[in-house]
Write a protein that holds these residues in place. Structure first.
Motif, mmCIF file in Angstrom:
data_model
loop_
_atom_site.group_PDB
_atom_site.id
_atom_site.type_symbol
_atom_site.label_atom_id
_atom_site.label_comp_id
_atom_site.label_asym_id
_atom_site.label_seq_id
_atom_site.Cartn_x
_atom_site.Cartn_y
_atom_site.Cartn_z
ATOM 1 N N ILE A 26 0.849 -1.196 0.000
ATOM 2 C CA ILE A 26 0.000 0.000 0.000
ATOM 3 C C ILE A 26 0.882 1.241 0.000
ATOM 4 N N ASP A 27 0.561 2.195 -0.860
ATOM 5 C CA ASP A 27 1.314 3.451 -0.910
ATOM 6 C C ASP A 27 0.772 4.496 0.065
ATOM 7 N N GLU A 28 -0.530 4.422 0.366
ATOM 8 C CA GLU A 28 -1.143 5.434 1.235
ATOM 9 C C GLU A 28 -2.421 4.878 1.843
ATOM 10 N N ILE A 29 -2.666 5.225 3.100
ATOM 11 C CA ILE A 29 -3.932 4.900 3.742
ATOM 12 C C ILE A 29 -4.472 6.165 4.393
ATOM 13 N N GLU A 35 -16.820 5.058 8.502
ATOM 14 C CA GLU A 35 -16.389 3.663 8.680
ATOM 15 C C GLU A 35 -15.690 3.084 7.456
ATOM 16 N N PHE A 36 -15.303 3.932 6.499
ATOM 17 C CA PHE A 36 -14.537 3.501 5.336
ATOM 18 C C PHE A 36 -13.244 4.305 5.276
ATOM 19 N N ALA A 37 -12.125 3.617 4.976
ATOM 20 C CA ALA A 37 -10.859 4.298 4.713
ATOM 21 C C ALA A 37 -10.409 3.939 3.305
ATOM 22 N N ALA A 38 -9.756 4.871 2.633
ATOM 23 C CA ALA A 38 -9.250 4.624 1.283
ATOM 24 C C ALA A 38 -7.786 4.201 1.358
ATOM 25 N N ILE A 39 -7.405 3.245 0.532
ATOM 26 C CA ILE A 39 -6.013 2.822 0.422
ATOM 27 C C ILE A 39 -5.587 2.949 -1.033
ATOM 28 N N ARG A 40 -4.330 3.350 -1.221
ATOM 29 C CA ARG A 40 -3.856 3.637 -2.580
ATOM 30 C C ARG A 40 -2.702 2.728 -2.967
ATOM 31 N N PHE A 47 -11.419 0.837 -1.038
ATOM 32 C CA PHE A 47 -11.941 1.186 0.284
ATOM 33 C C PHE A 47 -11.940 -0.056 1.171
ATOM 34 N N ILE A 48 -11.541 0.139 2.427
ATOM 35 C CA ILE A 48 -11.592 -0.927 3.420
ATOM 36 C C ILE A 48 -12.548 -0.523 4.537
ATOM 37 N N ASN A 49 -13.103 -1.543 5.228
ATOM 38 C CA ASN A 49 -13.955 -1.262 6.382
ATOM 39 C C ASN A 49 -13.114 -1.260 7.655
ATOM 40 N N THR A 50 -13.737 -1.161 8.801
ATOM 41 C CA THR A 50 -12.997 -1.057 10.066
ATOM 42 C C THR A 50 -12.327 -2.369 10.454
ATOM 43 N N ASN A 51 -12.658 -3.456 9.762
ATOM 44 C CA ASN A 51 -11.996 -4.739 9.987
ATOM 45 C C ASN A 51 -10.806 -4.939 9.057
#
Length: 217
Positions: A26-29, A35-40, A47-51
């Protein structure tokens, strides 16, 4: 003893049921939004969830701000105002290039496009609405020499709801030359949503006008 053997066998056959998902390279989180985070990875985002599970797979149409193109290392022309992809009120901005011009729309938390990319600029949703620049097309006639229709484009600044319906007209129309060369720098959005019922509109003299969302257009 038989139950212990069955449990041991199930852990061998189905190891992923007890081990969390591992996401590598992953280059960036980004911080979590709703409750969603983006990963690059490179120029694509998921998009990932809290798990830590990927719920929307990697794609290259999410809107984010960058000063350079990660592939070419050259400065890009389409400078976005959104630092990174994020969900606001269940909507995330996407963009689609058509004939060298970017158009903006929105997806929901399943990754489905719920508002088609049709605006030349758009803001994230806030206080129940978003401000967009909506294009209008007018046919002026036909060029007899070239046998082509003569078309004029303009845009209006309007407020839309989460389904894409126009809630309120703000200002316009403004003439628009809809070519790749002219649209290197897209028109800016000046108006701001102050509250669910109030919008601030920037006037021609750089002042501000407050208008109720319940006011007639």
């Amino acid at each position: 003893m038989k139950n212990v053997f069955i449990l041991f066998l199930s852990l061998i056959i189905f190891p992923n049921l007890s081990v969390g998902q591992i996401i590598e390279n992953i280059d960036e989180i980004t911080p979590y939004h709703e409750e969603f985070a983006a990963i690059r990875k490179g120029n694509t985002w998921a998009f990932i969830n809290t798990n830590g599970e990927i719920v929307i797979d990697y794609r290259d149409d999410l809107v984010w701000a960058t000063d350079i193109d990660p592939k070419s290392k050259k400065k890009i022309l389409y400078k976005e105002s959104v630092r990174y992809p994020a969900f606001y009120e269940g909507r995330c901005l996407i963009k689609k290039m058509i004939k060298g011009i970017y158009y903006y729309g929105y997806i929901d938390k399943s990754g489905k496009t719920v508002i088609e990319p049709e605006y030349v600029n758009a803001t994230p949703f806030d206080k129940g609405y978003a401000v967009v620049l909506k294009i209008s097309k007018e046919e002026l006639g036909t060029n007899d020499l070239l046998l082509k229709k003569v078309v004029s484009y303009s845009y209006d600044e309007v407020v839309i709801d989460p389904t894409g319906n126009t809630k309120m007209y703000l200002q316009g129309p403004e003439n628009l030359v809809l070519t790749k060369e002219k649209m290197k720098w897209r028109p800016t959005i000046e108006s701001r949503l102050v509250s669910p019922n109030l919008v601030a509109i920037k006037t021609k003299d750089n002042g501000w006008q407050l208008r109720s969302m319940n006011a007639s257009n």
